[in-house]
Design an enzyme around this catalytic site. Structure first.
Site, PDB file in Angstrom:
ATOM      1  N   LYS A  36       0.200  -1.145   0.222  1.00 45.05           N
ATOM      2  CA  LYS A  36      -0.283   0.124  -0.286  1.00 45.05           C
ATOM      3  C   LYS A  36       0.469   1.652  -0.037  1.00 45.05           C
ATOM      4  O   LYS A  36       0.549   2.376  -0.736  1.00 45.05           O
ATOM      5  CB  LYS A  36      -1.323  -0.343   1.096  1.00 45.05           C
ATOM      6  N   ARG A 147     -17.718  10.240   6.934  1.00 46.82           N
ATOM      7  CA  ARG A 147     -18.436   8.937   5.930  1.00 46.82           C
ATOM      8  C   ARG A 147     -17.613   8.948   4.869  1.00 46.82           C
ATOM      9  O   ARG A 147     -17.340   8.932   3.730  1.00 46.82           O
ATOM     10  CB  ARG A 147     -20.096   9.594   5.797  1.00 46.82           C
ATOM     11  N   ARG A 244     -34.282   6.781   6.213  1.00 52.45           N
ATOM     12  CA  ARG A 244     -34.509   6.165   5.267  1.00 52.45           C
ATOM     13  C   ARG A 244     -34.345   4.762   5.188  1.00 52.45           C
ATOM     14  O   ARG A 244     -33.592   3.591   5.845  1.00 52.45           O
ATOM     15  CB  ARG A 244     -33.156   6.391   3.404  1.00 52.45           C
ATOM     16  N   ALA A 245     -35.734   4.125   4.900  1.00 47.83           N
ATOM     17  CA  ALA A 245     -35.528   2.283   4.706  1.00 47.83           C
ATOM     18  C   ALA A 245     -34.444   2.062   3.835  1.00 47.83           C
ATOM     19  O   ALA A 245     -34.209   2.421   2.948  1.00 47.83           O
ATOM     20  CB  ALA A 245     -36.890   2.065   4.565  1.00 47.83           C
ATOM     21  N   CYS A 253     -18.308   0.839  10.625  1.00 48.41           N
ATOM     22  CA  CYS A 253     -18.338   2.114  12.048  1.00 48.41           C
ATOM     23  C   CYS A 253     -19.684   1.424  12.599  1.00 48.41           C
ATOM     24  O   CYS A 253     -19.535   1.024  13.667  1.00 48.41           O
ATOM     25  CB  CYS A 253     -18.885   3.395  11.683  1.00 48.41           C
ATOM     26  N   LYS A 314     -22.786   0.397   1.128  1.00 46.07           N
ATOM     27  CA  LYS A 314     -23.797   1.727   0.196  1.00 46.07           C
ATOM     28  C   LYS A 314     -22.895   2.129  -0.484  1.00 46.07           C
ATOM     29  O   LYS A 314     -21.683   1.664  -0.760  1.00 46.07           O
ATOM     30  CB  LYS A 314     -23.092   2.763   1.365  1.00 46.07           C
TER      31      LYS A 314
END
Length: 428
Positions: A36, A147, A244-245, A253, A314
């Site tokens: 890395k 985020r 939001r559902a 996290c 997500k």
């Protein structure tokens, strides 16, 4: 301009290092992963994070940012700890990486240096670290609120900056690092700063679980969760974010932080039943999505061919840690389903799941199509073509991301979360 050593180049460490260099500080970022480090020295960033690659390359070009395999702290004004604190076997936070780093660098810290803990850690960690250093240098808690998918923006445009220390001079020095950012600074104790991070993330988890519980109620009563949460979220006391559902919350996290806060509360003699219920609701949401899929297949999963659209936890990231998509996939695979998945940025193999690089390949012969991550590109798919390729005609949209009119116009049935279409309560 300060000299800063950042230990760890994950989401937090790399974003913090690159952004601190952008603010004019001299920053060295170290990581034990030599591969890395070599990539980063070449300006290559292997995580999906808008703007981060550009900042890394800019910092390398102007000489304010460098990457090392071993922490160099002997000339540092500040040492930022940005190492993983995953969930331990007992549900608490695993601090082994934090303590290992401190054993490695503790004797090298120069007088006047400040240790800044950005890793998410239980209350009392700063005190423990200070004691391990015999109080030789101050330890400050400076939790991050980044985020994934917007870490650079969140660092440079924060809602607040939290600095916790029992040494007011050290706290002020850390706060000065962020002087160029237009955000309020909260200076508090280390215990309060450490708890703020857990309290914030756990509240967001509770809010998401509440939305999913309301979604289930909407299905049972014939209401539409999109309208319900819109009406609720427009109340300024509540707000629309995290209402939001969906298929449940996950990521690097919320799962570990809610578990760690439960562990902390239990150790303090508190039964945190509200948070327990939020976690239980989240697990139940995975089962509710599976129940919808089972219902679309007539009740039998064994041997069924299922297409999963989206694998990351997500949209906007390639992170699959505790992804609700993988939780759903694991249950489907355990019940004998044959799974094919597609995600725009995920190419790694997933146990029990064949990952392909084209959404139309993924839907071939599928008895049901399940959308699990809200990638924008899924809204632009040719659903008429998909109808011709798929064996079944049901799309289970676990994010309520697609336009139902477009899907149904293609001859398919759209089953969402929290609305009367596609309701199957037999297994809920």
């Amino acid at each position: 301009m300060a000299t800063i050593a950042v230990v760890g180049t994950g989401y937090v460490g790399l974003a913090a290092g690159a952004c601190l260099a952008e603010l004019g500080h001299r920053v060295s970022c170290s990581d034990v992963d030599g591969d890395k480090v070599r990539l980063l020295r070449a300006g290559k960033v292997d995580i999906i994070e808008p703007g981060l690659g550009e900042l890394v390359r800019s910092g390398l070009a102007n000489g304010r940012l460098r990457f090392l395999t071993t922490p160099t702290v002997t000339d540092a004004d500040f040492v930022f700890l940005c190492v993983p604190t995953p969930m331990a076997a007992d549900g608490g936070a695993d601090l082994s990486a934090v303590t290992s780093v401190m054993r490695q660098i503790g004797d090298q810290l120069p007088p006047g240096c400040v240790v800044v803990n950005k890793s998410t850690v239980p209350v009392g960690t700063a005190t423990m670290l200070s004691e391990s250093l015999n109080g030789r240098v101050p330890v400050v808690s400076n939790p991050e609120f980044l985020r994934e998918g917007s870490a650079v923006h969140d660092f440079l445009h924060p809602d607040r900056i939290v600095v916790g220390s029992d040494d007011l001079t050290a706290a002020r020095r850390v706060a000065e690092l962020y002087a160029a950012l237009p955000a309020p600074v909260l200076v508090t104790s280390t215990a309060s700063a450490e708890l703020i991070k857990y309290a914030a993330n756990s509240f967001l988890a509770v809010k998401l679980s509440y939305a999913n519980a309301i979604a289930e109620l909407c299905e049972r009563l014939g209401a539409d969760v999109a309208d319900v949460v819109k009406g609720v979220g427009q109340d300024h006391r509540i707000g629309e974010s995290f209402l939001r559902a969906g298929p449940g919350w996950g990521g690097s996290c919320l799962p570990k932080d809610t578990s760690a806060l439960l562990r902390t509360a239990s150790a303090a003699g508190q039964h945190f039943s509200l948070l327990e219920a939020a976690i239980a609701t989240n697990v139940r949401q995975h089962s509710r999505v599976v129940a919808k899929i089972r219902g679309a297949l007539g009740g039998e999963l064994r041997g069924a061919r299922i297409c999963l659209l989206g694998l990351a936890f997500k949209a906007g990231t390639n992170d699959m840690r505790d992804s609700p998509a993988l939780a759903v996939a694991a249950t489907l695979a355990a019940e004998g389903a044959e799974l094919t998945g597609y995600d725009p940025v995920v190419t790694a193999d997933v146990p029990g799941l064949r990952v392909v690089d084209d959404p139309y390949e993924a839907v071939k012969d599928a008895g049901v199509i399940v959308l699990l991550t809200e990638w924008p590109e899924f809204r632009g798919l040719e659903w008429t073509a998909i109808r011709a390729l798929a064996a079944g005609d049901v799309v289970v949209d676990a994010r309520n991301h697609l336009d139902p009119t477009v899907v149904t116009a293609a001859g398919m049935r759209w089953w969402g979360i929290g609305c009367s279409r596609g309701v199957d309560t037999r297994d809920t």
